[in-house]
Scaffold this active site. Structure first.
Site, PDB file in Angstrom:
ATOM      1  N   LYS A 225      21.626  16.752 -13.633  1.00 41.38           N
ATOM      2  CA  LYS A 225      22.079  16.699 -14.964  1.00 41.38           C
ATOM      3  C   LYS A 225      22.607  14.910 -15.033  1.00 41.38           C
ATOM      4  O   LYS A 225      23.262  14.906 -14.035  1.00 41.38           O
ATOM      5  CB  LYS A 225      22.687  17.843 -15.321  1.00 41.38           C
ATOM      6  CG  LYS A 225      22.206  19.129 -15.573  1.00 41.38           C
ATOM      7  CD  LYS A 225      21.234  19.148 -16.751  1.00 41.38           C
ATOM      8  CE  LYS A 225      20.423  20.438 -17.114  1.00 41.38           C
ATOM      9  NZ  LYS A 225      20.979  21.526 -17.437  1.00 41.38           N
ATOM     10  N   ARG A 259      18.794  27.011 -10.927  1.00 42.51           N
ATOM     11  CA  ARG A 259      17.510  26.395 -11.371  1.00 42.51           C
ATOM     12  C   ARG A 259      17.485  25.059 -11.003  1.00 42.51           C
ATOM     13  O   ARG A 259      18.336  24.247 -11.301  1.00 42.51           O
ATOM     14  CB  ARG A 259      17.421  26.850 -12.782  1.00 42.51           C
ATOM     15  CG  ARG A 259      16.177  26.363 -13.494  1.00 42.51           C
ATOM     16  CD  ARG A 259      16.181  26.356 -14.967  1.00 42.51           C
ATOM     17  NE  ARG A 259      14.757  26.012 -15.623  1.00 42.51           N
ATOM     18  CZ  ARG A 259      14.768  24.737 -16.085  1.00 42.51           C
ATOM     19  NH1 ARG A 259      15.630  23.965 -16.071  1.00 42.51           N
ATOM     20  NH2 ARG A 259      13.589  24.303 -16.690  1.00 42.51           N
TER      21      ARG A 259
END
Length: 303
Positions: A225, A259
């Site tokens: 991210k 994840r």
């Protein structure tokens, strides 16, 4: 669910289940898309996606999460038909070739229904049931496991990052309950990176244990991210070490599922974190809640 490290059976479609709690589990990201932020186009045909999924299983993934629409900011929305054309053949092929736990990354009720029919066990909704609430009906009817994610997109957030989690996800849980989704089929995802800046993401990590108040298992999706890039100065495909650091930290804070893009490096991070957690549980069992210091050990006169 008082202790996030105690065993809990996550019930899934097709009579399957996963044990959450004692060890962290990895959910591998399989993007069947041309435009995902870190691997767009790498696995955008069925055989490439299946091959990558099988590699992830070999590396230690417990779940394969197949998505057909990029969720990066500014990504073009695809039609339901295009999404289904991308994900359904991959799910069907994996269901035929493996006994892996399969997840479909979609907010569309019809895609979810077709995916479960093709062999998926879990539905992973990045809009937390609040874009197409009918997806909750699909989950209830099929018995699918359900990942409900928090997002700050397209709405006004509360200033406090944890209060906003409860504000949004409590509404999602109301939708799930009204549809008849059993709580032992639900995992919550705080949605790292979804309309959250670097400071908000770091604060959410710092206060992650406060999400235990939901009394449901938690999924962490930090992989590659932007906030990891802001901290490390690295581009998307170079953020796996930073991701692994967040995996270990969030495992210690109580996350159950992770994840990730790179399964192998995060597997190692989880092994270290789980070894520490096991040692901590053993020490507590042996010594109880006592706090040891120099005076307790008779070392007060040591040089």
């Amino acid at each position: 669910m008082d202790d996030p490290f105690d065993p809990l059976e996550w019930k899934l479609a097709h009579g399957r289940s996963l044990t959450l709690g004692p060890t962290g589990l990895l959910m591998a990201i399989i993007n069947v898309t041309p435009d995902s932020f870190s691997d767009g186009g790498a696995y955008d045909d069925t055989e490439a996606a299946v091959s990558q999924a099988l590699r992830c299983l070999d590396q230690g993934a417990a779940i394969l999460d197949i998505g057909g629409e990029s969720t990066r900011p500014g990504a073009a929305e695809v039609t339901a038909e295009e999404e289904q054309a991308r994900v359904l053949p991959v799910i069907a092929a994996l269901a035929e070739r493996t006994d892996a736990i399969l997840s479909v990354d979609t907010y569309r009720a019809e895609t979810a229904r077709l995916a479960v029919a093709a062999g998926a066990h879990i539905v992973n909704d990045v809009h937390g049931l609040q874009r197409e609430p009918e997806l909750a009906n699909v989950a209830a009817a099929t018995g699918a496991g359900l990942c409900i994610m928090h997002t700050g997109r397209d709405r006004e957030k509360l200033a406090d990052v944890v209060l906003d989690q409860y504000h949004f996800l409590e509404r999602s849980l109301e939708i799930a309950a009204a549809a008849g989704v059993e709580r032992d089929r639900i995992v919550l995802d705080p949605g790292f990176g979804f309309a959250k800046d670097t400071d908000e993401n770091v604060e959410l990590m710092t206060r992650f244990s406060e999400l235990r108040g939901f009394r449901l298992p938690l999924l962490a999706g930090t992989s590659r991210k932007r906030f990891i890039g802001a901290i490390t100065g690295r581009e998307a495909q170079e953020r796996d070490v930073g991701t692994a650091a967040t995996t270990a930290l969030l495992r210690m804070a109580g996350a159950a599922v992770f994840r990730v893009h790179d399964v192998a490096i995060n597997r190692d991070a989880l092994l270290v974190a789980d070894a520490m957690l096991a040692a901590k549980r053993q020490a507590q069992k042996k010594h109880g809640p006592k706090k040891y210091g120099p005076n307790k050990l008779g070392m007060e006169n040591q040089p």
